[in-house]
Design a protein around this motif. Structure first.
Motif, PDB file in Angstrom:
ATOM      1  N   PRO A 234       0.818  -1.216   0.000  1.00 15.14           N
ATOM      2  CA  PRO A 234       0.000   0.000   0.000  1.00 15.14           C
ATOM      3  C   PRO A 234       0.845   1.256   0.000  1.00 15.14           C
ATOM      4  CG  PRO A 234       0.015  -0.992   2.191  1.00 15.14           C
ATOM      5  CD  PRO A 234       0.743  -1.947   1.278  1.00 15.14           C
ATOM      6  N   LEU A 235       0.417   2.252  -0.785  1.00 15.30           N
ATOM      7  CA  LEU A 235       1.100   3.540  -0.844  1.00 15.30           C
ATOM      8  C   LEU A 235       0.224   4.582  -0.160  1.00 15.30           C
ATOM      9  CD1 LEU A 235       2.402   3.489  -4.537  1.00 15.30           C
ATOM     10  CD2 LEU A 235       3.467   2.519  -2.481  1.00 15.30           C
ATOM     11  N   HIS A 236       0.746   5.163   0.919  1.00 14.12           N
ATOM     12  CA  HIS A 236      -0.026   6.116   1.712  1.00 14.12           C
ATOM     13  C   HIS A 236       0.409   7.542   1.372  1.00 14.12           C
ATOM     14  CE1 HIS A 236      -1.485   2.745   4.099  1.00 14.12           C
ATOM     15  NE2 HIS A 236      -0.245   2.330   4.185  1.00 14.12           N
ATOM     16  N   VAL A 237      -0.568   8.404   1.121  1.00 13.80           N
ATOM     17  CA  VAL A 237      -0.279   9.797   0.774  1.00 13.80           C
ATOM     18  C   VAL A 237      -1.020  10.733   1.727  1.00 13.80           C
ATOM     19  CG1 VAL A 237      -0.411  11.557  -1.028  1.00 13.80           C
ATOM     20  CG2 VAL A 237       0.217   9.219  -1.634  1.00 13.80           C
ATOM     21  N   ALA A 238      -2.324  10.891   1.553  1.00  9.57           N
ATOM     22  CA  ALA A 238      -3.119  11.731   2.457  1.00  9.57           C
ATOM     23  C   ALA A 238      -3.318  11.020   3.792  1.00  9.57           C
ATOM     24  CB  ALA A 238      -4.463  12.064   1.818  1.00  9.57           C
ATOM     25  N   GLU A 239      -3.663  11.796   4.817  1.00 10.17           N
ATOM     26  CA  GLU A 239      -3.817  11.233   6.159  1.00 10.17           C
ATOM     27  C   GLU A 239      -5.200  11.526   6.720  1.00 10.17           C
ATOM     28  OE1 GLU A 239      -0.574  12.646   8.574  1.00 10.17           O
ATOM     29  OE2 GLU A 239       0.857  11.306   7.598  1.00 10.17           O
ATOM     30  N   ASN A 240      -5.587  10.696   7.702  1.00  8.31           N
ATOM     31  CA  ASN A 240      -6.829  10.890   8.460  1.00  8.31           C
ATOM     32  C   ASN A 240      -8.075  10.840   7.576  1.00  8.31           C
ATOM     33  OD1 ASN A 240      -5.328  11.368  10.918  1.00  8.31           O
ATOM     34  ND2 ASN A 240      -4.888  13.415  10.130  1.00  8.31           N
ATOM     35  N   VAL A 241      -8.112   9.853   6.679  1.00  7.74           N
ATOM     36  CA  VAL A 241      -9.269   9.687   5.819  1.00  7.74           C
ATOM     37  C   VAL A 241      -9.506   8.195   5.623  1.00  7.74           C
ATOM     38  CG1 VAL A 241      -7.908   9.793   3.676  1.00  7.74           C
ATOM     39  CG2 VAL A 241     -10.335  10.413   3.637  1.00  7.74           C
ATOM     40  N   SER A 242     -10.778   7.811   5.561  1.00  2.00           N
ATOM     41  CA  SER A 242     -11.135   6.418   5.318  1.00  2.00           C
ATOM     42  C   SER A 242     -12.461   6.386   4.580  1.00  2.00           C
ATOM     43  CB  SER A 242     -11.260   5.643   6.639  1.00  2.00           C
ATOM     44  OG  SER A 242     -12.455   5.997   7.323  1.00  2.00           O
ATOM     45  N   LEU A 243     -12.875   5.206   4.158  1.00  2.00           N
ATOM     46  CA  LEU A 243     -14.143   5.067   3.441  1.00  2.00           C
ATOM     47  C   LEU A 243     -15.344   5.331   4.331  1.00  2.00           C
ATOM     48  CD1 LEU A 243     -13.476   1.843   1.307  1.00  2.00           C
ATOM     49  CD2 LEU A 243     -13.574   4.208   0.494  1.00  2.00           C
ATOM     50  N   GLU A 244     -15.121   5.424   5.648  1.00  2.00           N
ATOM     51  CA  GLU A 244     -16.234   5.691   6.568  1.00  2.00           C
ATOM     52  C   GLU A 244     -16.049   6.983   7.357  1.00  2.00           C
ATOM     53  OE1 GLU A 244     -14.483   2.676   6.809  1.00  2.00           O
ATOM     54  OE2 GLU A 244     -15.854   1.487   5.584  1.00  2.00           O
ATOM     55  N   SER A 245     -15.086   7.829   6.962  1.00  2.00           N
ATOM     56  CA  SER A 245     -14.786   9.025   7.756  1.00  2.00           C
ATOM     57  C   SER A 245     -15.742  10.180   7.493  1.00  2.00           C
ATOM     58  CB  SER A 245     -13.349   9.495   7.482  1.00  2.00           C
ATOM     59  OG  SER A 245     -13.200   9.906   6.128  1.00  2.00           O
ATOM     60  N   GLY A 246     -16.455  10.160   6.373  1.00  2.00           N
ATOM     61  CA  GLY A 246     -17.338  11.271   6.037  1.00  2.00           C
ATOM     62  C   GLY A 246     -16.598  12.506   5.557  1.00  2.00           C
ATOM     63  N   THR A 247     -15.326  12.347   5.224  1.00  2.00           N
ATOM     64  CA  THR A 247     -14.509  13.477   4.763  1.00  2.00           C
ATOM     65  C   THR A 247     -13.624  13.030   3.601  1.00  2.00           C
ATOM     66  OG1 THR A 247     -12.729  12.938   6.332  1.00  2.00           O
ATOM     67  CG2 THR A 247     -14.398  14.532   7.064  1.00  2.00           C
ATOM     68  N   ILE A 248     -13.062  14.005   2.929  1.00  2.00           N
ATOM     69  CA  ILE A 248     -11.983  13.784   1.981  1.00  2.00           C
ATOM     70  C   ILE A 248     -10.756  14.529   2.501  1.00  2.00           C
ATOM     71  CG2 ILE A 248     -13.319  13.294  -0.093  1.00  2.00           C
ATOM     72  CD1 ILE A 248     -13.174  16.253  -0.818  1.00  2.00           C
ATOM     73  N   ALA A 249      -9.580  14.125   2.054  1.00  2.00           N
ATOM     74  CA  ALA A 249      -8.342  14.796   2.456  1.00  2.00           C
ATOM     75  C   ALA A 249      -7.373  14.712   1.283  1.00  2.00           C
ATOM     76  CB  ALA A 249      -7.753  14.154   3.710  1.00  2.00           C
ATOM     77  N   GLY A 250      -6.259  15.414   1.390  1.00  2.00           N
ATOM     78  CA  GLY A 250      -5.336  15.388   0.255  1.00  2.00           C
ATOM     79  C   GLY A 250      -3.974  15.952   0.580  1.00  2.00           C
ATOM     80  N   VAL A 251      -3.163  16.040  -0.455  1.00  2.00           N
ATOM     81  CA  VAL A 251      -1.849  16.674  -0.360  1.00  2.00           C
ATOM     82  C   VAL A 251      -1.625  17.498  -1.620  1.00  2.00           C
ATOM     83  CG1 VAL A 251      -0.856  14.835   1.070  1.00  2.00           C
ATOM     84  CG2 VAL A 251      -0.606  14.760  -1.424  1.00  2.00           C
ATOM     85  N   VAL A 252      -0.771  18.499  -1.508  1.00  2.00           N
ATOM     86  CA  VAL A 252      -0.362  19.318  -2.650  1.00  2.00           C
ATOM     87  C   VAL A 252       1.159  19.324  -2.709  1.00  2.00           C
ATOM     88  CG1 VAL A 252      -0.364  21.609  -3.688  1.00  2.00           C
ATOM     89  CG2 VAL A 252      -2.409  20.784  -2.496  1.00  2.00           C
ATOM     90  N   LEU A 253       1.687  18.994  -3.869  1.00  2.00           N
ATOM     91  CA  LEU A 253       3.124  19.135  -4.127  1.00  2.00           C
ATOM     92  C   LEU A 253       3.357  20.554  -4.610  1.00  2.00           C
ATOM     93  CD1 LEU A 253       6.002  17.969  -4.454  1.00  2.00           C
ATOM     94  CD2 LEU A 253       5.311  17.202  -6.745  1.00  2.00           C
ATOM     95  N   ARG A 254       4.041  21.353  -3.775  1.00  2.00           N
ATOM     96  CA  ARG A 254       4.201  22.770  -4.092  1.00  2.00           C
ATOM     97  C   ARG A 254       5.176  22.986  -5.241  1.00  2.00           C
ATOM     98  NH1 ARG A 254       4.062  23.148   1.724  1.00  2.00           N
ATOM     99  NH2 ARG A 254       6.341  23.036   1.722  1.00  2.00           N
ATOM    100  N   ARG A 255       6.288  22.244  -5.242  1.00  2.00           N
ATOM    101  CA  ARG A 255       7.284  22.343  -6.308  1.00  2.00           C
ATOM    102  C   ARG A 255       8.181  21.123  -6.200  1.00  2.00           C
ATOM    103  NH1 ARG A 255      12.705  25.199  -4.303  1.00  2.00           N
ATOM    104  NH2 ARG A 255      13.264  23.021  -4.114  1.00  2.00           N
TER     105      ARG A 255
END
Length: 326
Positions: A234-255
């Motif tokens: 498994p490759l983990h990128v965003a944190e604190n999110v799951s299929l039952e969390s009721g939220t979305i999360a993400g990351v941004v690569l600035r440069r």
């Protein structure tokens, strides 16, 4: 009785046909015949095995988004579940056809990564996955998981803008190499695209999540964890999110410069490292909406399929938006 030399899927079908009968659910198996590990013989064996416990009908997809049309018809006809037998793209199309309907989705692994399959706890081996689905006949239970949406397209586990989507776009243009080399071809194209298009003059855009606004060149938005798999890793990128969390999360690569590629790859591939600890990556906090605005159109992918170039994208979560059997 099946011959001891019969295929394991044939033996499964006969084994379950001989057990105490239960209510026979009606399943529609939607197969992508061009998925990485799917063949006509394998499809027939799977359908035969499932017939030991269920009333099964099977149909092959013929074109892009055909699975979405088939799922809408299946929901209208009252099937007890749809089985997506293909890769992540087939599962995505099925989810887009079943969202908001009472008909649940389940899946069998037929692609290179099978991300949602694994996230739902379905085995990655087709024989084990078929046995798992047969056993569900005795403990049938429909769950709800979150679904996410970007503009007018739903996705089940992740979406990407920038480098990630540009890589998917190029990989999708060469499906024979994708099927032959799997995740190694993705890795090769990722390095090629990053060096060619994103290290020197990358397109830049703004991403807003709640009170956080970040300017960057690539963004990943997740509806669950992990982001994807490299083989079975498994490759983990965003944190604190799951299929039952009721939220979305993400990351941004600035440069990113050429010297940053190894350190980003290290955090992606090595367990117990965090992508958000990289000095050029900003984590987006969990929430119900993320908005991207760009001065120029940039590539967008959902669940590993390129869907076009956009200059504006609104990501939202639909809590409990998809019924599943797992």
């Amino acid at each position: 009785m099946a011959s001891p030399h019969a295929d394991p899927l044939e033996r499964l079908g006969e084994q379950f046909a001989l057990t105490t009968p239960t209510e026979r659910k009606r399943l529609l198996v939607i197969t992508n015949p061009y998925a990485t590990t799917v063949s006509d013989r394998l499809k027939k064996l799977v359908v035969y095995a499932l017939g030991g416990r269920y009333d099964v009908e099977s149909v092959d997809t013929q074109r892009r988004n055909h699975a979405t049309e088939l799922c809408r018809e299946a929901a209208a006809e009252g099937y007890d579940a749809v089985v997506a037998f293909g890769g992540d793209g087939t599962v995505n199309e099925c989810a887009n056809g079943l969202v908001g309907s009472p008909t649940p989705l389940t899946c069998l692994p037929g692609g290179a990564t099978n991300v949602l399959c694994k996230m739902l706890g379905i085995p990655g081996d087709i024989v084990d996955a078929t046995e798992h689905l047969l056993m569900l006949g005795d403990r049938w239970h429909v769950d709800r998981v979150d679904l996410a949406q970007v503009n007018d397209r739903y996705f089940t586990f992740s979406a990407g803008l920038g480098v990630d989507a540009a890589v998917v776009k190029e990989v999708d243009a060469r499906p024979h190499l994708k099927h032959r080399h799997g995740p190694w071809y993705f890795m090769y194209r990722a390095v090629h695209v990053a060096v060619r298009d994103y290290l020197w003059r990358p397109p830049r855009f703004e991403v807003t999540s709640g009170d956080t606004t970040v300017e960057g060149m690539t963004a990943i938005v997740q509806n669950g964890d992990p982001f994807t798999y490299f083989g079975n890793h498994p490759l983990h990128v965003a944190e604190n999110v799951s299929l039952e969390s009721g939220t979305i999360a993400g990351v941004v690569l600035r440069r990113a410069r050429a010297t940053d590629v190894p350190t980003i790859a290290y955090r992606l591939l090595v367990p117990r490292t965090r992508m958000v600890d990289h000095k050029h990556i900003e984590g987006l906090p969990p929430g119900d909406e993320i908005v991207m605005r760009s001065p120029v159109p940039i590539p967008l992918e959902v669940d590993g399929d390129y869907i076009g170039d956009v200059d504006h994208a609104v990501f939202r979560v639909i809590p409990g938006g998809l019924r599943v059997v797992r």
